[in-house]
Design a protein around this motif. Structure first.
Motif, PDB file in Angstrom:
ATOM      1  N   LEU A  34      -2.528   9.272  -6.008  1.00 33.66           N
ATOM      2  CA  LEU A  34      -2.304   8.603  -4.733  1.00 33.66           C
ATOM      3  C   LEU A  34      -2.536   9.580  -3.587  1.00 33.66           C
ATOM      4  CD1 LEU A  34       1.070   6.779  -5.499  1.00 33.66           C
ATOM      5  CD2 LEU A  34      -1.204   5.741  -5.425  1.00 33.66           C
ATOM      6  N   THR A  35      -3.028   9.056  -2.486  1.00 33.13           N
ATOM      7  CA  THR A  35      -3.074   9.830  -1.255  1.00 33.13           C
ATOM      8  C   THR A  35      -1.771   9.550  -0.497  1.00 33.13           C
ATOM      9  OG1 THR A  35      -4.076   8.023  -0.005  1.00 33.13           O
ATOM     10  CG2 THR A  35      -5.590   9.586  -1.114  1.00 33.13           C
ATOM     11  N   GLY A  36      -1.501  10.308   0.530  1.00 33.58           N
ATOM     12  CA  GLY A  36      -0.323  10.053   1.345  1.00 33.58           C
ATOM     13  C   GLY A  36      -0.292   8.633   1.893  1.00 33.58           C
ATOM     14  N   PRO A  37      -1.394   8.162   2.505  1.00 33.61           N
ATOM     15  CA  PRO A  37      -1.386   6.798   3.050  1.00 33.61           C
ATOM     16  C   PRO A  37      -1.221   5.712   1.979  1.00 33.61           C
ATOM     17  CG  PRO A  37      -3.091   8.089   4.116  1.00 33.61           C
ATOM     18  CD  PRO A  37      -2.570   8.925   2.973  1.00 33.61           C
ATOM     19  N   THR A  38      -1.881   5.864   0.813  1.00 32.20           N
ATOM     20  CA  THR A  38      -1.708   4.835  -0.218  1.00 32.20           C
ATOM     21  C   THR A  38      -0.285   4.870  -0.763  1.00 32.20           C
ATOM     22  OG1 THR A  38      -2.654   6.266  -1.936  1.00 32.20           O
ATOM     23  CG2 THR A  38      -4.132   4.644  -0.912  1.00 32.20           C
ATOM     24  N   ALA A  39       0.303   6.055  -0.885  1.00 26.69           N
ATOM     25  CA  ALA A  39       1.693   6.156  -1.335  1.00 26.69           C
ATOM     26  C   ALA A  39       2.630   5.507  -0.323  1.00 26.69           C
ATOM     27  CB  ALA A  39       2.077   7.623  -1.556  1.00 26.69           C
ATOM     28  N   GLY A 101       1.313  -2.017 -10.121  1.00 28.03           N
ATOM     29  CA  GLY A 101       1.715  -1.446  -8.834  1.00 28.03           C
ATOM     30  C   GLY A 101       3.211  -1.202  -8.768  1.00 28.03           C
ATOM     31  N   ARG A 102       3.999  -2.123  -9.328  1.00 24.35           N
ATOM     32  CA  ARG A 102       5.454  -1.932  -9.356  1.00 24.35           C
ATOM     33  C   ARG A 102       5.822  -0.729 -10.227  1.00 24.35           C
ATOM     34  NH1 ARG A 102       5.133  -7.465  -8.822  1.00 24.35           N
ATOM     35  NH2 ARG A 102       5.168  -7.929 -11.049  1.00 24.35           N
ATOM     36  N   GLU A 103       5.092  -0.538 -11.322  1.00 25.63           N
ATOM     37  CA  GLU A 103       5.329   0.637 -12.172  1.00 25.63           C
ATOM     38  C   GLU A 103       5.042   1.930 -11.406  1.00 25.63           C
ATOM     39  OE1 GLU A 103       3.626   1.061 -16.106  1.00 25.63           O
ATOM     40  OE2 GLU A 103       3.984  -1.079 -16.467  1.00 25.63           O
ATOM     41  N   VAL A 104       3.914   1.960 -10.706  1.00 31.36           N
ATOM     42  CA  VAL A 104       3.556   3.148  -9.923  1.00 31.36           C
ATOM     43  C   VAL A 104       4.583   3.365  -8.820  1.00 31.36           C
ATOM     44  CG1 VAL A 104       1.836   4.114  -8.330  1.00 31.36           C
ATOM     45  CG2 VAL A 104       1.100   3.112 -10.495  1.00 31.36           C
ATOM     46  N   ARG A 105       5.045   2.289  -8.188  1.00 29.27           N
ATOM     47  CA  ARG A 105       6.067   2.415  -7.138  1.00 29.27           C
ATOM     48  C   ARG A 105       7.350   3.015  -7.721  1.00 29.27           C
ATOM     49  NH1 ARG A 105      10.276  -0.350  -4.462  1.00 29.27           N
ATOM     50  NH2 ARG A 105      10.164  -0.098  -2.188  1.00 29.27           N
ATOM     51  N   ASP A 106       7.754   2.552  -8.891  1.00 33.47           N
ATOM     52  CA  ASP A 106       8.951   3.112  -9.536  1.00 33.47           C
ATOM     53  C   ASP A 106       8.763   4.604  -9.826  1.00 33.47           C
ATOM     54  OD1 ASP A 106      10.227   0.663  -9.450  1.00 33.47           O
ATOM     55  OD2 ASP A 106       9.835   0.177 -11.568  1.00 33.47           O
ATOM     56  N   GLN A 107       7.572   4.973 -10.299  1.00 32.62           N
ATOM     57  CA  GLN A 107       7.288   6.390 -10.554  1.00 32.62           C
ATOM     58  C   GLN A 107       7.311   7.184  -9.251  1.00 32.62           C
ATOM     59  OE1 GLN A 107       3.528   6.431 -12.605  1.00 32.62           O
ATOM     60  NE2 GLN A 107       4.353   5.452 -14.431  1.00 32.62           N
ATOM     61  N   VAL A 112       9.984  11.041  -5.573  1.00 34.86           N
ATOM     62  CA  VAL A 112      10.640  11.279  -4.285  1.00 34.86           C
ATOM     63  C   VAL A 112      12.085  11.718  -4.491  1.00 34.86           C
ATOM     64  CG1 VAL A 112      11.469  10.119  -2.194  1.00 34.86           C
ATOM     65  CG2 VAL A 112       9.132   9.750  -2.979  1.00 34.86           C
ATOM     66  N   ALA A 113      12.801  11.012  -5.345  1.00 30.28           N
ATOM     67  CA  ALA A 113      14.214  11.343  -5.572  1.00 30.28           C
ATOM     68  C   ALA A 113      14.367  12.743  -6.136  1.00 30.28           C
ATOM     69  CB  ALA A 113      14.841  10.313  -6.514  1.00 30.28           C
ATOM     70  N   LYS A 114      13.485  13.103  -7.055  1.00 30.21           N
ATOM     71  CA  LYS A 114      13.591  14.404  -7.712  1.00 30.21           C
ATOM     72  C   LYS A 114      13.199  15.551  -6.784  1.00 30.21           C
ATOM     73  CE  LYS A 114      10.685  15.631 -10.955  1.00 30.21           C
ATOM     74  NZ  LYS A 114       9.920  15.670 -12.202  1.00 30.21           N
TER      75      LYS A 114
END
Length: 140
Positions: A34-39, A101-107, A112-114
């Motif tokens: 992912l790039t910053g904007p896509t993330a 996409g939901r899987e990638v969002r969860d990852q 981010v949390a870590k």
């Protein structure tokens, strides 16, 4: 410390935190391809919320709607999102995450949390900071 010094210190610290977040996230984003904007776009596409129009997504990301069109196309090519008509107004286009996409969002949220500079704060400190930052941003 004078009020102006406190305000300057707060701004410095927020900018320092933003820089830390950007640096810490880069490796995780690369692993997710992912790039910053896509993330950022994946981040704001909350699967539990009503779909947002492409125009609203552009406003949330502080960019031109044409940028959202390009980012949407990239996510669609990867099978992470789909453009669909708004559920209440078919003239309006929305972007929604696919299962992948939901899987990638969860990852992404896990990365981010870590890697977050806030990870060392306990749960109560995080809630207080969340409330204060929310209050500061609500005034914008």
């Amino acid at each position: 410390m004078a009020v102006d010094e406190v305000a300057a210190s707060l701004l410095y610290q927020v900018m320092a935190v933003a820089g830390q977040i950007t640096g810490r996230m880069q490796e995780g984003l690369e692993r997710l391809d992912l790039t910053g904007p896509t993330a950022n776009l994946i981040w704001i596409l909350d699967p539990g919320a009503e779909p947002q129009s492409l125009r609203k997504l552009a406003a949330l990301m502080h960019c031109d709607p044409s940028n959202i069109t390009v980012l949407s196309a990239k996510l669609e090519e990867r099978g992470l999102a789909e453009r669909r008509p708004h559920p209440r107004d078919g003239r309006v286009r929305t972007l929604v995450l696919t299962d992948a996409g939901r899987e990638v969002r969860d990852q992404l949220l896990g990365v981010v949390a870590k890697r977050s500079p806030f990870a060392d704060l306990d749960a109560e400190e995080q809630r207080v900071l969340d409330r204060l930052l929310g209050k500061a941003l609500a005034g914008l």
